[in-house]
Scaffold this active site. Structure first.
Site, PDB file in Angstrom:
ATOM      1  N   LYS A  59      -3.411  -3.446   8.785  1.00  0.00           N
ATOM      2  CA  LYS A  59      -3.297  -4.891   8.602  1.00  0.00           C
ATOM      3  C   LYS A  59      -2.563  -5.147   7.291  1.00  0.00           C
ATOM      4  O   LYS A  59      -2.544  -4.314   6.399  1.00  0.00           O
ATOM      5  CB  LYS A  59      -4.693  -5.516   8.566  1.00  0.00           C
ATOM      6  N   GLN A  65       2.668   4.214   2.756  1.00  0.00           N
ATOM      7  CA  GLN A  65       2.226   3.614   4.028  1.00  0.00           C
ATOM      8  C   GLN A  65       2.999   2.358   4.422  1.00  0.00           C
ATOM      9  O   GLN A  65       3.383   2.202   5.580  1.00  0.00           O
ATOM     10  CB  GLN A  65       0.728   3.280   3.932  1.00  0.00           C
ATOM     11  N   ARG A  71      -9.769   0.494  10.610  1.00  0.00           N
ATOM     12  CA  ARG A  71      -8.576   0.711  11.438  1.00  0.00           C
ATOM     13  C   ARG A  71      -7.856  -0.584  11.804  1.00  0.00           C
ATOM     14  O   ARG A  71      -7.147  -0.654  12.812  1.00  0.00           O
ATOM     15  CB  ARG A  71      -8.951   1.492  12.707  1.00  0.00           C
ATOM     16  N   ASP A 105      -4.081  -1.624  -2.105  1.00  0.00           N
ATOM     17  CA  ASP A 105      -2.803  -2.327  -2.240  1.00  0.00           C
ATOM     18  C   ASP A 105      -2.511  -2.683  -3.695  1.00  0.00           C
ATOM     19  O   ASP A 105      -3.358  -3.272  -4.372  1.00  0.00           O
ATOM     20  CB  ASP A 105      -2.839  -3.605  -1.400  1.00  0.00           C
ATOM     21  N   ASP A 146      -7.740  -7.260   0.713  1.00  0.00           N
ATOM     22  CA  ASP A 146      -7.508  -5.979   1.398  1.00  0.00           C
ATOM     23  C   ASP A 146      -8.347  -5.917   2.659  1.00  0.00           C
ATOM     24  O   ASP A 146      -9.421  -6.511   2.736  1.00  0.00           O
ATOM     25  CB  ASP A 146      -7.864  -4.792   0.488  1.00  0.00           C
ATOM     26  N   ASN A 191      16.618  -7.188   0.103  1.00  0.00           N
ATOM     27  CA  ASN A 191      15.574  -8.176   0.386  1.00  0.00           C
ATOM     28  C   ASN A 191      14.442  -7.501   1.161  1.00  0.00           C
ATOM     29  O   ASN A 191      14.696  -6.695   2.056  1.00  0.00           O
ATOM     30  CB  ASN A 191      16.166  -9.333   1.200  1.00  0.00           C
ATOM     31  N   ASP A 216       0.887  -1.166   0.000  1.00  0.00           N
ATOM     32  CA  ASP A 216       0.000   0.000   0.000  1.00  0.00           C
ATOM     33  C   ASP A 216       0.921   1.210   0.000  1.00  0.00           C
ATOM     34  O   ASP A 216       1.637   1.453   0.965  1.00  0.00           O
ATOM     35  CB  ASP A 216      -0.871  -0.064   1.257  1.00  0.00           C
ATOM     36  N   SER A 230      -4.875 -31.565 -11.910  1.00  0.00           N
ATOM     37  CA  SER A 230      -3.892 -32.659 -12.116  1.00  0.00           C
ATOM     38  C   SER A 230      -3.181 -33.078 -10.833  1.00  0.00           C
ATOM     39  O   SER A 230      -1.970 -32.902 -10.693  1.00  0.00           O
ATOM     40  CB  SER A 230      -2.840 -32.256 -13.153  1.00  0.00           C
ATOM     41  N   TYR A 244       1.216   1.559  14.524  1.00  0.00           N
ATOM     42  CA  TYR A 244       0.091   1.205  13.674  1.00  0.00           C
ATOM     43  C   TYR A 244       0.376   1.514  12.208  1.00  0.00           C
ATOM     44  O   TYR A 244       0.676   2.643  11.858  1.00  0.00           O
ATOM     45  CB  TYR A 244      -1.177   1.954  14.067  1.00  0.00           C
ATOM     46  N   ASP A 259     -14.743   1.069   5.975  1.00  0.00           N
ATOM     47  CA  ASP A 259     -13.486   0.599   5.365  1.00  0.00           C
ATOM     48  C   ASP A 259     -13.521  -0.914   5.145  1.00  0.00           C
ATOM     49  O   ASP A 259     -12.530  -1.628   5.383  1.00  0.00           O
ATOM     50  CB  ASP A 259     -12.276   1.004   6.206  1.00  0.00           C
TER      51      ASP A 259
HETATM   52  P1  13P Z   1      -5.092  -0.482   4.943  1.00  0.00           P
HETATM   53  O1  13P Z   1      -4.180  -1.433   5.666  1.00  0.00           O
HETATM   54  O2  13P Z   1      -5.783  -1.146   3.789  1.00  0.00           O
HETATM   55  O3  13P Z   1      -4.369   0.772   4.559  1.00  0.00           O
HETATM   56  O4  13P Z   1      -6.264  -0.098   5.934  1.00  0.00           O
HETATM   57  C1  13P Z   1      -5.950   0.657   7.043  1.00  0.00           C
HETATM   58  C2  13P Z   1      -7.128   1.157   7.798  1.00  0.00           C
HETATM   59  O5  13P Z   1      -6.949   1.701   8.862  1.00  0.00           O
HETATM   60  C3  13P Z   1      -8.481   1.007   7.282  1.00  0.00           C
HETATM   61  O6  13P Z   1      -9.425   1.621   8.140  1.00  0.00           O
HETATM   62 MG    MG Z   2      -4.866  -2.082   2.228  1.00  0.00          MG
HETATM   63 MG    MG Z   3      -4.066   2.211   3.293  1.00  0.00          MG
HETATM   64 MG    MG Z   4      -2.607  -2.444   4.749  1.00  0.00          MG
END
Ligand code: 13P
Ligand code: MG
Ligand code: MG
Ligand code: MG
Ligand code: 13P
Length: 372
Positions: free
Chosen positions: A230, A93, A264, A52, A130, A103, A10, A241, A227, A285
């Site tokens: 995710k 982000q 979040r 993403d 996502d 790497n 992202d 196969s 933070y 979200d």
């Molecule tokens: P993302 O990890 O997709 O950026 O989402 C973060 C978020 O806080 C959504 O509310």
């Molecule tokens: Mg995301």
């Molecule tokens: Mg984001």
């Molecule tokens: Mg993310």
């Protein structure tokens, strides 16, 4: 041997965290075309789910290869620059370090890589999600490779009777274990039923002695110590196969099971299988999304993708996900919609504990007058 790599990050959301801006996708595509021209890659596609960007690439450098990881890091720097110019949300982000040294491990971007010798016909499915975490693949991988009520081939196809081996990571203690299924099925479920900690990293066919699936397993919250959202995982699954058929690989997503993520990164919500056009999580979200891009690989090149969840047969899963979302939303800030404290990505609780430390008193102390 060829390697199929999905490397994703992202690098900025349009609008908020809901999608990737077309200028960023175009820049990534141009960079991939250049890398094919330079013979770094055999072939490549750019795709996205939510905010993403995924670089889907074939090459001959193997997993964890410095030139491929360096190239991806460079692409994400370029898309970050576009996000900054357009003032997109959370530009850069997932790029957690300025000190890249060849790497991507621990650097923020996620990646799933699978090395294989191409079969005469090589169907593969690239899953992109996502608003959720890598453990979100545990339930569908269990169903695909270990549940005969999902995968008829486990019963009908003699090449599948011996079962599959699952490689599981403990993300807290950075160690791994192999489970030999079906023999170790119940032991494995004890672990992978806790997907915030134990994550299936790969699956191998015992009969074919080949890798069948690979997932991205980075957990940004643990890497960064702050933070950052995710980790919005990706997964590669080979099909047919002696491996699950394409329809058996997709079938687990007909049930919109609950995952951690959404608003979040701090809520349980159903995962909704969608076509690429609908992979833009907006409501609270969320709900978390998953897309499935199907390819045939021929001489290391992609034939496809086909947008496999753009099928009306998944409409019911989508409407069940919307209904489950209504139900969970009504809990507001209460568990089990909100994640348990240890999985929350915000540090509010820590700050609160410090601020309220003088006001908490032991139940054994004599009662003081109630403050007014
Ligand atoms: P993302 O990890 O997709 O950026 O989402 C973060 C978020 O806080 C959504 O509310
Ligand atoms: Mg995301
Ligand atoms: Mg984001
Ligand atoms: Mg993310
Ligand atoms: P077809 O006969 O359409 O090739 O289907 C075979 C199959 O195994 C489907 O899972």
């Amino acid at each position: 041997m060829i390697t199929l790599s999905i490397i994703k990050a992202d690098t900025g959301g349009f609008v908020g965290h809901s999608s990737v801006h077309p200028e960023m996708t175009a820049a990534a595509r141009a960079a991939l075309d250049g890398a094919i021209g330079d013979h770094l890659l055999l072939d490549a596609r750019v795709a996205s789910c939510g905010d993403d960007i995924s670089l889907i690439m074939t090459h001959e450098h193997g997993s964890d290869a410095e030139p491929v990881h360096t190239f991806a890091w460079d692409v994400f720097q370029r898309t970050t620059a576009i996000a900054k110019r357009l003032g997109l949300y959370g530009a850069g982000q997932d790029l957690l370090s300025d000190a890249f040294s060849g790497n991507l491990r621990g650097m923020g971007p996620g990646y799933a890589e699978l090395e294989f010798t191409e079969r005469p016909s090589e169907p593969v499915i690239c899953f992109l999600a996502d608003k959720t975490e890598p453990g979100a693949w545990n339930l569908p991988l269990y169903k695909m490779f270990a549940d005969p009520f999902n995968t008829a081939g486990l019963v009908i196809d003699a090449k599948m009777h011996a079962g599959f081996r699952f490689e599981v990571y403990d993300l807290y203690e950075e160690k791994r274990i192999w489970f030999d299924c079906p023999a170790d099925l119940y032991e494995m479920l004890m672990y992978i039923g806790a997907p915030s900690r134990y994550v299936v990293h790969s699956v191998r066919s015992k009969t074919l002695d080949e890798q069948a699936a690979a997932t991205s397993t980075q957990r940004l919250s643990l890497i960064a110590g702050k933070y950052v959202g995710k980790d919005d995982p990706v997964m590669i699954v080979r099909a047919q196969s002696g491996l699950p058929a394409v329809g058996e690989v997709l079938e687990p997503f007909a049930f919109p099971y609950a995952v951690a993520g959404c608003m979040r990164g701090s809520h349980h919500a159903p995962i909704m299988p969608v076509g690429v056009e609908q992979a833009t999580p907006s409501r609270f979200d969320g709900p978390p999304r998953v897309v499935a891009l199907g390819f045939q690989i021929r001489d290391g090149k992609f034939v496809g993708p086909r947008d496999l969840f753009a099928d009306p047969a998944f409409d019911r899963a989508r409407s069940q996900a919307a209904a489950a979302m209504d139900y969970l939303r009504r809990h507001g800030p209460f568990e089990p919609h909100r994640l348990p404290l240890e999985d929350l990505e915000y540090t509010t609780m820590h700050t609160l504990e410090q601020r309220l430390t003088d006001r908490w008193e032991s139940l054994d102390t004599p009662k003081l007058p109630v403050p007014r």
